[in-house]
Design a protein around this motif. Structure first.
Motif, PDB file in Angstrom:
ATOM      1  N   LYS A   1      -2.823  -5.567 -11.501  1.00  0.00           N
ATOM      2  CA  LYS A   1      -3.366  -4.804 -10.485  1.00  0.00           C
ATOM      3  C   LYS A   1      -2.100  -4.315  -9.698  1.00  0.00           C
ATOM      4  O   LYS A   1      -2.256  -3.440  -8.729  1.00  0.00           O
ATOM      5  N   THR A   2      -1.365  -5.104  -9.165  1.00  0.00           N
ATOM      6  CA  THR A   2      -0.381  -5.245  -7.806  1.00  0.00           C
ATOM      7  C   THR A   2       0.912  -4.989  -8.485  1.00  0.00           C
ATOM      8  O   THR A   2       1.669  -4.026  -7.945  1.00  0.00           O
TER       9      THR A   2
ATOM     10  N   HIS B   1      -5.524  -9.069  -4.857  1.00  0.00           N
ATOM     11  CA  HIS B   1      -5.205  -7.406  -5.106  1.00  0.00           C
ATOM     12  C   HIS B   1      -6.421  -6.516  -4.287  1.00  0.00           C
ATOM     13  O   HIS B   1      -5.799  -5.582  -3.701  1.00  0.00           O
ATOM     14  N   GLN B   2      -7.641  -6.958  -4.353  1.00  0.00           N
ATOM     15  CA  GLN B   2      -8.371  -5.979  -3.575  1.00  0.00           C
ATOM     16  C   GLN B   2      -8.357  -5.933  -2.065  1.00  0.00           C
ATOM     17  O   GLN B   2      -8.656  -5.029  -1.480  1.00  0.00           O
ATOM     18  N   GLN B   3      -8.047  -7.092  -1.586  1.00  0.00           N
ATOM     19  CA  GLN B   3      -7.774  -7.012  -0.168  1.00  0.00           C
ATOM     20  C   GLN B   3      -6.522  -6.197   0.365  1.00  0.00           C
ATOM     21  O   GLN B   3      -6.410  -5.778   1.160  1.00  0.00           O
TER      22      GLN B   3
ATOM     23  N   GLN C   1       0.939  -1.225   0.005  1.00  0.00           N
ATOM     24  CA  GLN C   1       0.133   0.014   0.081  1.00  0.00           C
ATOM     25  C   GLN C   1       0.798   1.312   0.053  1.00  0.00           C
ATOM     26  O   GLN C   1       0.514   2.153  -0.677  1.00  0.00           O
TER      27      GLN C   1
ATOM     28  N   SER D   1      -7.004  -2.707   0.234  1.00  0.00           N
ATOM     29  CA  SER D   1      -8.266  -2.216   1.159  1.00  0.00           C
ATOM     30  C   SER D   1      -7.403  -1.734   2.491  1.00  0.00           C
ATOM     31  O   SER D   1      -6.599  -2.406   3.074  1.00  0.00           O
TER      32      SER D   1
END
Length: 344
Positions: free
Chosen positions: A289-290, A263-265, A239, A268
Protein backbone atom coordinates in the motif's frame (compact mmCIF):
# COMPACT_ATOMS: atom_id res chain seq x y z
CA UNK A 1 2.19 -21.96 1.10
CA UNK A 2 4.96 -24.09 2.55
CA UNK A 3 8.15 -22.93 4.26
CA UNK A 4 10.22 -25.17 1.99
CA UNK A 5 9.07 -23.11 -1.00
CA UNK A 6 11.44 -20.37 0.17
CA UNK A 7 14.61 -22.41 0.31
CA UNK A 8 17.73 -21.79 -1.75
CA UNK A 9 21.30 -23.03 -1.44
CA UNK A 10 24.01 -20.63 -0.36
CA UNK A 11 27.69 -21.65 -0.20
CA UNK A 12 29.29 -20.78 3.15
CA UNK A 13 32.04 -18.79 1.45
CA UNK A 14 29.46 -16.29 0.15
CA UNK A 15 28.30 -15.34 3.65
CA UNK A 16 29.97 -12.03 4.52
CA UNK A 17 31.61 -12.62 7.91
CA UNK A 18 32.99 -9.08 8.01
CA UNK A 19 31.97 -5.78 6.42
CA UNK A 20 33.70 -4.46 3.30
CA UNK A 21 36.94 -2.59 3.98
CA UNK A 22 35.28 0.69 2.97
CA UNK A 23 31.61 1.31 3.71
CA UNK A 24 29.54 1.81 0.59
CA UNK A 25 31.79 -0.05 -1.87
CA UNK A 26 29.49 -3.10 -1.99
CA UNK A 27 27.92 -4.45 -5.13
CA UNK A 28 24.31 -3.73 -6.06
CA UNK A 29 22.02 -6.11 -7.92
CA UNK A 30 19.18 -4.19 -9.58
CA UNK A 31 16.03 -6.23 -10.21
CA UNK A 32 13.20 -4.86 -12.32
CA UNK A 33 10.13 -6.17 -10.52
CA UNK A 34 8.02 -5.91 -13.65
CA UNK A 35 10.25 -7.63 -16.22
CA UNK A 36 12.63 -9.63 -14.02
CA UNK A 37 15.62 -7.99 -15.73
CA UNK A 38 18.81 -8.19 -13.62
CA UNK A 39 21.60 -5.61 -13.77
CA UNK A 40 24.92 -5.78 -11.91
CA UNK A 41 26.02 -2.43 -10.46
CA UNK A 42 27.74 -0.98 -7.39
CA UNK A 43 26.04 0.52 -4.35
CA UNK A 44 26.64 4.23 -5.16
CA UNK A 45 24.86 3.63 -8.49
CA UNK A 46 21.55 3.63 -6.61
CA UNK A 47 21.59 7.38 -7.31
CA UNK A 48 20.97 6.60 -11.00
CA UNK A 49 17.66 4.88 -10.25
CA UNK A 50 15.99 7.41 -7.95
CA UNK A 51 14.40 10.50 -9.47
CA UNK A 52 13.46 14.07 -8.52
CA UNK A 53 10.50 13.98 -6.15
CA UNK A 54 11.02 10.40 -5.00
CA UNK A 55 10.99 9.82 -1.25
CA UNK A 56 13.59 7.59 0.39
CA UNK A 57 12.58 6.47 3.90
CA UNK A 58 15.37 5.39 6.27
CA UNK A 59 15.35 3.75 9.69
CA UNK A 60 17.31 5.95 12.12
CA UNK A 61 17.34 3.42 14.97
CA UNK A 62 20.60 2.89 16.84
CA UNK A 63 21.91 -0.52 17.90
CA UNK A 64 22.77 -0.74 21.57
CA UNK A 65 25.62 -2.88 22.89
CA UNK A 66 23.02 -5.29 24.16
CA UNK A 67 25.21 -8.35 24.85
CA UNK A 68 26.40 -8.35 28.46
CA UNK A 69 28.71 -10.90 30.07
CA UNK A 70 27.88 -10.96 33.79
CA UNK A 71 29.15 -13.06 36.69
CA UNK A 72 27.51 -14.84 39.59
CA UNK A 73 29.10 -14.67 43.07
CA UNK A 74 30.54 -18.13 42.38
CA UNK A 75 32.42 -16.72 39.39
CA UNK A 76 30.28 -18.44 36.76
CA UNK A 77 29.49 -16.44 33.63
CA UNK A 78 25.96 -15.64 32.50
CA UNK A 79 25.37 -14.07 29.10
CA UNK A 80 22.48 -11.61 28.89
CA UNK A 81 21.11 -9.87 25.83
CA UNK A 82 18.89 -6.86 26.44
CA UNK A 83 15.54 -6.96 24.67
CA UNK A 84 14.91 -4.07 22.26
CA UNK A 85 13.09 -0.92 23.37
CA UNK A 86 9.29 -0.99 23.35
CA UNK A 87 7.28 2.18 23.72
CA UNK A 88 8.50 5.75 23.54
CA UNK A 89 9.87 5.64 27.08
CA UNK A 90 10.91 2.11 28.04
CA UNK A 91 12.17 1.33 31.56
CA UNK A 92 15.93 0.75 31.38
CA UNK A 93 16.22 0.11 35.13
CA UNK A 94 13.86 -2.88 35.03
CA UNK A 95 14.09 -4.62 31.68
CA UNK A 96 13.73 -7.96 29.93
CA UNK A 97 16.77 -9.94 28.83
CA UNK A 98 17.40 -13.15 26.95
CA UNK A 99 19.78 -15.33 28.94
CA UNK A 100 22.00 -18.38 28.46
CA UNK A 101 22.59 -21.03 31.13
CA UNK A 102 20.53 -21.37 34.30
CA UNK A 103 19.13 -18.40 36.18
CA UNK A 104 16.59 -18.26 38.99
CA UNK A 105 14.68 -15.37 40.54
CA UNK A 106 16.83 -13.69 43.16
CA UNK A 107 20.15 -14.35 41.45
CA UNK A 108 22.63 -11.51 41.79
CA UNK A 109 24.89 -10.77 38.82
CA UNK A 110 27.75 -8.31 38.50
CA UNK A 111 29.24 -6.53 35.53
CA UNK A 112 32.03 -4.05 36.19
CA UNK A 113 31.04 -2.17 39.33
CA UNK A 114 27.32 -2.68 38.71
CA UNK A 115 24.99 -5.23 40.28
CA UNK A 116 21.96 -6.70 38.53
CA UNK A 117 19.16 -8.59 40.24
CA UNK A 118 17.12 -11.29 38.52
CA UNK A 119 13.61 -10.26 39.50
CA UNK A 120 11.58 -12.84 37.57
CA UNK A 121 12.00 -15.75 35.17
CA UNK A 122 9.37 -15.15 32.49
CA UNK A 123 9.98 -18.28 30.42
CA UNK A 124 11.29 -19.20 26.96
CA UNK A 125 14.76 -18.02 27.95
CA UNK A 126 13.59 -14.56 29.01
CA UNK A 127 14.08 -12.98 32.44
CA UNK A 128 13.28 -9.63 34.03
CA UNK A 129 16.28 -7.94 35.63
CA UNK A 130 16.58 -4.86 37.83
CA UNK A 131 19.47 -2.42 38.03
CA UNK A 132 20.25 0.64 40.15
CA UNK A 133 21.85 2.26 37.10
CA UNK A 134 20.48 2.80 33.61
CA UNK A 135 21.10 -0.39 31.64
CA UNK A 136 21.79 1.65 28.50
CA UNK A 137 24.72 3.26 30.29
CA UNK A 138 25.95 -0.10 31.55
CA UNK A 139 25.66 -1.56 28.04
CA UNK A 140 27.53 1.38 26.52
CA UNK A 141 30.43 0.79 28.94
CA UNK A 142 30.59 -2.99 29.14
CA UNK A 143 28.48 -4.47 26.35
CA UNK A 144 29.09 -5.54 22.76
CA UNK A 145 26.77 -5.51 19.77
CA UNK A 146 24.94 -8.84 19.41
CA UNK A 147 25.96 -9.99 15.94
CA UNK A 148 23.61 -12.31 14.05
CA UNK A 149 24.13 -15.96 15.08
CA UNK A 150 24.97 -17.06 11.53
CA UNK A 151 28.20 -15.03 11.62
CA UNK A 152 29.50 -17.53 14.16
CA UNK A 153 31.78 -15.10 15.98
CA UNK A 154 31.85 -12.53 18.78
CA UNK A 155 31.79 -8.84 18.01
CA UNK A 156 35.08 -6.95 17.75
CA UNK A 157 35.80 -3.27 18.35
CA UNK A 158 35.37 -2.73 14.60
CA UNK A 159 31.82 -4.14 14.75
CA UNK A 160 30.82 -1.46 17.25
CA UNK A 161 31.16 1.01 14.38
CA UNK A 162 30.34 -1.07 11.31
CA UNK A 163 27.26 -2.84 12.73
CA UNK A 164 25.73 0.63 12.99
CA UNK A 165 24.37 2.91 10.29
CA UNK A 166 25.94 6.32 9.65
CA UNK A 167 22.63 8.01 10.55
CA UNK A 168 21.80 6.03 13.72
CA UNK A 169 20.42 8.31 16.45
CA UNK A 170 17.49 6.69 18.31
CA UNK A 171 18.97 4.04 20.64
CA UNK A 172 16.83 0.95 21.13
CA UNK A 173 17.63 -1.81 18.60
CA UNK A 174 19.44 -5.04 19.38
CA UNK A 175 19.98 -5.84 15.69
CA UNK A 176 20.94 -3.51 12.87
CA UNK A 177 18.63 -2.51 10.02
CA UNK A 178 21.22 -4.23 7.88
CA UNK A 179 20.12 -2.92 4.48
CA UNK A 180 21.25 0.49 5.72
CA UNK A 181 24.79 -0.56 6.61
CA UNK A 182 26.04 0.12 3.06
CA UNK A 183 24.53 3.62 2.86
CA UNK A 184 27.02 6.48 3.20
CA UNK A 185 26.77 10.23 3.75
CA UNK A 186 28.24 10.72 0.28
CA UNK A 187 25.47 8.71 -1.39
CA UNK A 188 22.81 10.47 0.68
CA UNK A 189 24.24 13.84 -0.34
CA UNK A 190 24.12 12.87 -4.02
CA UNK A 191 20.51 11.74 -3.64
CA UNK A 192 19.50 15.00 -1.98
CA UNK A 193 21.38 17.03 -4.62
CA UNK A 194 19.42 15.16 -7.28
CA UNK A 195 16.12 16.16 -5.66
CA UNK A 196 15.29 12.98 -3.74
CA UNK A 197 13.53 13.69 -0.45
CA UNK A 198 15.34 11.70 2.27
CA UNK A 199 13.23 11.25 5.40
CA UNK A 200 13.41 9.12 8.54
CA UNK A 201 11.31 6.87 10.72
CA UNK A 202 12.25 4.61 13.62
CA UNK A 203 11.67 0.91 14.14
CA UNK A 204 13.62 -0.72 16.96
CA UNK A 205 14.79 -4.04 15.53
CA UNK A 206 14.53 -7.03 17.87
CA UNK A 207 16.19 -10.41 18.06
CA UNK A 208 12.93 -11.82 16.74
CA UNK A 209 14.25 -10.79 13.35
CA UNK A 210 16.56 -13.81 13.50
CA UNK A 211 14.07 -16.30 14.93
CA UNK A 212 13.39 -19.20 12.56
CA UNK A 213 9.89 -19.96 11.38
CA UNK A 214 8.86 -23.13 13.20
CA UNK A 215 5.71 -24.02 11.23
CA UNK A 216 5.45 -25.62 7.80
CA UNK A 217 2.39 -23.58 6.83
CA UNK A 218 3.74 -20.05 6.39
CA UNK A 219 0.37 -18.45 7.12
CA UNK A 220 0.42 -19.90 10.65
CA UNK A 221 3.57 -18.02 11.68
CA UNK A 222 3.07 -15.33 14.33
CA UNK A 223 5.29 -12.29 13.88
CA UNK A 224 7.06 -10.61 16.80
CA UNK A 225 6.21 -7.01 17.72
CA UNK A 226 8.60 -4.08 17.22
CA UNK A 227 8.08 -0.50 18.36
CA UNK A 228 8.00 2.20 15.67
CA UNK A 229 7.50 5.94 15.35
CA UNK A 230 6.92 8.02 12.22
CA UNK A 231 7.37 11.82 12.41
CA UNK A 232 4.79 14.17 10.94
CA UNK A 233 7.29 15.36 8.31
CA UNK A 234 7.78 11.82 7.03
CA UNK A 235 4.05 11.16 6.77
CA UNK A 236 3.66 14.49 4.93
CA UNK A 237 6.47 13.63 2.48
CA UNK A 238 4.88 10.26 1.68
CA UNK A 239 1.46 11.84 1.17
CA UNK A 240 2.95 14.47 -1.14
CA UNK A 241 4.79 11.83 -3.19
CA UNK A 242 1.64 9.74 -3.60
CA UNK A 243 -0.42 12.75 -4.63
CA UNK A 244 2.14 13.92 -7.21
CA UNK A 245 2.87 10.52 -8.74
CA UNK A 246 6.35 10.08 -7.28
CA UNK A 247 7.69 6.93 -5.66
CA UNK A 248 8.27 5.92 -2.05
CA UNK A 249 11.43 3.84 -1.64
CA UNK A 250 12.01 1.90 1.58
CA UNK A 251 15.58 1.39 2.73
CA UNK A 252 15.23 -2.10 4.13
CA UNK A 253 12.62 -4.53 5.35
CA UNK A 254 12.34 -2.82 8.76
CA UNK A 255 11.11 0.39 7.16
CA UNK A 256 8.90 -1.63 4.82
CA UNK A 257 7.17 -3.32 7.78
CA UNK A 258 6.74 0.07 9.46
CA UNK A 259 5.24 1.82 6.44
CA UNK A 260 2.97 -1.05 5.47
CA UNK A 261 1.73 -1.64 9.02
CA UNK A 262 0.83 2.05 9.45
CA UNK A 263 -0.30 2.73 5.87
CA UNK A 264 -3.83 3.87 6.78
CA UNK A 265 -2.58 6.38 9.34
CA UNK A 266 0.22 7.59 7.06
CA UNK A 267 -2.17 8.39 4.23
CA UNK A 268 -4.90 9.97 6.38
CA UNK A 269 -5.20 13.76 6.41
CA UNK A 270 -3.81 15.85 7.94
CA UNK A 271 -0.30 14.37 8.30
CA UNK A 272 0.51 13.53 11.91
CA UNK A 273 3.07 11.69 14.03
CA UNK A 274 2.37 7.96 14.40
CA UNK A 275 3.70 5.34 16.77
CA UNK A 276 2.84 1.81 17.82
CA UNK A 277 3.89 -1.83 17.81
CA UNK A 278 4.24 -3.37 14.34
CA UNK A 279 3.64 -7.11 14.06
CA UNK A 280 2.81 -7.37 10.37
CA UNK A 281 3.98 -10.54 8.61
CA UNK A 282 4.33 -9.94 4.88
CA UNK A 283 4.59 -12.90 2.54
CA UNK A 284 3.62 -13.56 -1.11
CA UNK A 285 0.04 -12.58 -1.81
CA UNK A 286 0.29 -9.35 0.17
CA UNK A 287 -0.62 -6.16 -1.73
CA UNK A 288 1.69 -3.27 -0.91
CA UNK A 289 0.00 0.00 0.00
CA UNK A 290 2.85 2.41 0.68
CA UNK A 291 6.18 1.49 -0.91
CA UNK A 292 6.99 1.51 -4.62
CA UNK A 293 10.61 0.29 -4.49
CA UNK A 294 12.82 -1.54 -2.00
CA UNK A 295 16.55 -1.21 -1.34
CA UNK A 296 17.55 -4.23 0.72
CA UNK A 297 20.21 -6.92 1.08
CA UNK A 298 20.25 -10.69 0.52
CA UNK A 299 18.30 -12.62 3.14
CA UNK A 300 18.56 -16.04 4.73
CA UNK A 301 16.61 -18.96 3.23
CA UNK A 302 13.16 -19.54 4.73
CA UNK A 303 13.26 -16.28 6.71
CA UNK A 304 10.46 -13.76 7.25
CA UNK A 305 12.51 -11.03 5.56
CA UNK A 306 13.06 -13.21 2.50
CA UNK A 307 9.30 -13.76 2.29
CA UNK A 308 8.65 -10.01 2.51
CA UNK A 309 11.12 -9.43 -0.32
CA UNK A 310 9.52 -12.24 -2.33
CA UNK A 311 6.11 -10.66 -1.79
CA UNK A 312 7.38 -7.39 -3.25
CA UNK A 313 9.43 -8.73 -6.17
CA UNK A 314 7.53 -11.94 -6.83
CA UNK A 315 9.28 -15.20 -5.92
CA UNK A 316 9.32 -16.13 -9.60
CA UNK A 317 11.61 -13.13 -10.19
CA UNK A 318 13.43 -13.01 -6.86
CA UNK A 319 14.61 -16.63 -6.86
CA UNK A 320 16.38 -16.32 -10.25
CA UNK A 321 17.96 -13.08 -9.00
CA UNK A 322 19.31 -14.93 -5.95
CA UNK A 323 20.61 -17.72 -8.20
CA UNK A 324 22.32 -15.06 -10.33
CA UNK A 325 23.86 -13.52 -7.19
CA UNK A 326 25.24 -16.90 -6.15
CA UNK A 327 26.72 -17.52 -9.59
CA UNK A 328 28.27 -14.04 -9.64
CA UNK A 329 29.61 -14.52 -6.10
CA UNK A 330 27.79 -11.66 -4.42
CA UNK A 331 28.25 -11.50 -0.65
CA UNK A 332 25.18 -12.40 1.40
CA UNK A 333 23.40 -11.35 4.61
CA UNK A 334 24.06 -8.56 7.13
CA UNK A 335 27.52 -7.44 6.02
CA UNK A 336 26.97 -8.39 2.39
CA UNK A 337 25.97 -6.76 -0.88
CA UNK A 338 22.66 -5.05 -1.66
CA UNK A 339 19.70 -5.34 -3.99
CA UNK A 340 17.44 -2.65 -5.43
CA UNK A 341 13.99 -3.89 -6.46
CA UNK A 342 12.33 -1.26 -8.60
CA UNK A 343 10.29 -0.76 -11.75
CA UNK A 344 12.57 0.98 -14.27
Amino acid sequence: MQLSNFHYDIPDELIAATPPAVRGTSRLLVLDRQTGTITDRYYPDVVDYLQVGDVLVINDTKVIKARLITRKPSGGERELVLVEQHGAHDDWFRHKVIYRRKLIAGDVLTIGDDTLMVEKIIGNGIALIRSERNLLDIAAEHGTVPLPPYLGRDATAADNERYQTVFAREAGSVAAPTASLNMTESTLRQLRDKGVNVVYATLHVGLGTFLPIRVDDVAQHKMHQEYFSIPTATAAAIQSAKQSGHRVIALGTTITRTLEYAHQQILSQPPHAISGEADIFIYPGYKFKTIDALLTNFHMPESTVLMLTAAFAGWDKLKPAYQHAVCEKYKFFSYGDSMLIITQ
